[in-house]
Design a protein around this motif. Sequence first.
Motif, short mmCIF file in Angstrom:
data_model
loop_
_atom_site.label_atom_id
_atom_site.label_comp_id
_atom_site.label_asym_id
_atom_site.label_seq_id
_atom_site.Cartn_x
_atom_site.Cartn_y
_atom_site.Cartn_z
N LEU A 178 17.03 31.44 -0.62
CA LEU A 178 16.42 30.96 0.61
C LEU A 178 16.03 29.50 0.42
O LEU A 178 15.80 29.05 -0.70
CB LEU A 178 15.17 31.77 0.95
CG LEU A 178 15.35 33.13 1.63
CD1 LEU A 178 16.17 34.09 0.77
CD2 LEU A 178 13.99 33.74 1.94
N GLN A 189 12.08 28.81 4.17
CA GLN A 189 12.36 30.22 4.43
C GLN A 189 11.61 31.13 3.46
O GLN A 189 11.11 32.19 3.85
CB GLN A 189 13.87 30.47 4.30
CG GLN A 189 14.69 30.00 5.47
CD GLN A 189 16.16 30.35 5.30
OE1 GLN A 189 16.69 30.31 4.18
NE2 GLN A 189 16.82 30.71 6.37
N LEU A 223 8.06 31.78 4.60
CA LEU A 223 7.95 32.72 5.71
C LEU A 223 8.28 34.14 5.26
O LEU A 223 7.67 35.12 5.73
CB LEU A 223 8.87 32.31 6.86
CG LEU A 223 8.46 31.08 7.66
CD1 LEU A 223 9.22 31.02 8.98
CD2 LEU A 223 6.97 31.05 7.92
N TRP A 224 9.23 34.27 4.34
CA TRP A 224 9.55 35.60 3.82
C TRP A 224 8.34 36.17 3.08
O TRP A 224 8.00 37.34 3.24
CB TRP A 224 10.75 35.51 2.89
CG TRP A 224 11.15 36.85 2.31
CD1 TRP A 224 11.96 37.78 2.88
CD2 TRP A 224 10.73 37.40 1.04
NE1 TRP A 224 12.08 38.88 2.07
CE2 TRP A 224 11.34 38.68 0.92
CE3 TRP A 224 9.93 36.94 0.01
CZ2 TRP A 224 11.16 39.48 -0.19
CZ3 TRP A 224 9.74 37.75 -1.10
CH2 TRP A 224 10.35 39.01 -1.19
N ASP A 246 5.76 37.29 5.44
CA ASP A 246 6.18 38.54 6.07
C ASP A 246 5.93 39.73 5.15
O ASP A 246 5.62 40.83 5.61
CB ASP A 246 7.66 38.47 6.46
CG ASP A 246 8.14 39.69 7.21
OD1 ASP A 246 7.79 39.82 8.40
OD2 ASP A 246 8.83 40.55 6.61
N TYR A 250 5.48 34.44 13.82
CA TYR A 250 6.54 33.45 13.66
C TYR A 250 7.74 33.74 14.55
O TYR A 250 8.86 33.31 14.25
CB TYR A 250 6.93 33.34 12.18
CG TYR A 250 5.86 32.62 11.40
CD1 TYR A 250 5.78 31.24 11.38
CD2 TYR A 250 4.86 33.35 10.73
CE1 TYR A 250 4.78 30.58 10.69
CE2 TYR A 250 3.85 32.70 10.04
CZ TYR A 250 3.81 31.32 10.02
OH TYR A 250 2.80 30.66 9.35
N LEU A 255 12.90 41.53 8.91
CA LEU A 255 13.76 40.49 8.35
C LEU A 255 14.90 41.06 7.52
O LEU A 255 15.94 40.42 7.36
CB LEU A 255 12.94 39.52 7.49
CG LEU A 255 11.82 38.75 8.19
CD1 LEU A 255 11.22 37.73 7.24
CD2 LEU A 255 12.32 38.07 9.45
N ILE A 306 12.29 31.95 10.77
CA ILE A 306 12.99 31.85 9.48
C ILE A 306 14.45 31.42 9.67
O ILE A 306 15.09 30.97 8.71
CB ILE A 306 12.90 33.18 8.69
CG1 ILE A 306 13.12 32.95 7.20
CG2 ILE A 306 13.87 34.22 9.24
CD1 ILE A 306 12.78 34.15 6.34
#
Length: 486
Positions: A73, A77, A80-81, A84, A93, A178, A205
């Motif tokens: 990633l 990214q 944000l992962w 999450d 998001y 995701l 993302i």
Amino acid sequence: YDNFFDLGGHSLLATQLISRVRDALQVELPLRNVFESPTVAALAERVDTALRSTGGDETPPIRRVARDQDIPLSFAQQRLWFLDQLEPNSPFYNMPDAVRLMGALDVAALERSLNEIVRRHEVLRTNFQARDGRPVQVIAPERTIALPVLDLSELAGDAREAEVLRWAQDEAQQPFDLATDPLLRARLLRLGAEEHVILLTLHHIVSDDWSSNVLLQELVTLYRAFAAGQPSPLPELPIQYADYAAWQREWLQGEVLAEQLDYWKRQLADLPPMLELPTDHPRPAMQTYHGATESFAFPAELLERLRALSRAEGTTLFMTLLAAFQTLLYRYSGQEDICVGTPIANRNRADIEGLIGFFVNTLVMRGDLSGQPGFRDLLKRVRETALGAYAHQDVPFEMLVEQLQPQRNMSHTPLFQVAFSLQNTPAVQRELPGLTLKAMSLESGTAKFDLTLVMAETDEGLAGSVEYNTDLFEAETIRRMVGHLQ
């Protein structure tokens, strides 16, 4: 350009020169590709030539990477992962868009256009899964996006509009998985024979504000072609977001990373723990994201005066508005050291301008209001801070937090709690044969920071909004703050 450059007797580093030119002209694109004026184009070409000849453009080209390996990633990214994983099934998001379509709509051409965009941009066919404890991009070779149609035409006017708003809000609040879900959702609301609303929701993302404009522009182009029975006029993309992510990981290390990090470590040394704005309610022990938005407009006459001041002081409108916002925050908090976060498109390479993906970065603008400066003195400070930040914009914010290791507190975001942006992404043509597009304003019901001030230049003046955390502020307080800003 004498307001921006001091070229008598010495030259600036080419990268700083480029940053100053781009900031001066309020764009984030290679200059030679933007301006048709021969004089400006010639200047831009000479600047870009100087950049290459002096070694300022030392970044390696972005090349395609093999898809039969684990693709990392990007830094943004990965953040944000991680968020999450901490709080799954969260809509914080989501990036919702609603566009009203007036005229005779070819639904089949619209659905085909969406799926062609998904085919063109791998990031819209990507999921994010953990392998051996770390996240990787999983790209589906094919993916079809459905465009369900909901008929609301039988409802009366007010009831119909209320239902449109309800569906838009429901779509905006629907979380993504995701690991498994398509990260682009679409729904079409039929309000009448020649009136529709399309709801598009993406996860951050795989997208950002610039990407939303890319998507809408491609949608317009493809729809025009498909509705006329023609093939897609868009060329194939030479690289994809996954290639950028792999390139970023490979390039941003070693001396390149050390030089940029050194700047930020100096710039953000000894930050105050947080900005202490007077709130209507005690700050919760755990940061919440409950939010609302207060919209406003400043008249064209005020915008022209701000532009004139900016020209006279050798700043951009962004810098002038930022200085005014920091002054407001100083008046409210009594603090002289004020950090404001601001997004930057981070599209400083021609080969990524047309990609959909999460490129945007966040810069920390540290305001120094010590010594009771006059506003023009403050403008000079803000200008130097902004230019330094632009010249060192490649360090992802999430890496900056990791390196600086500020004292973490779950009640607020690190490094800054207030954000500002002046929107200047490229305008999208909104006219099609027999069809007019009009963006609808949506409230997400969330707030990522204590306060976020967003402004945009329009023909009528400055359009603005304040997104605020409703667990901290009442609407009347925000309205009063907007009045003080004006």
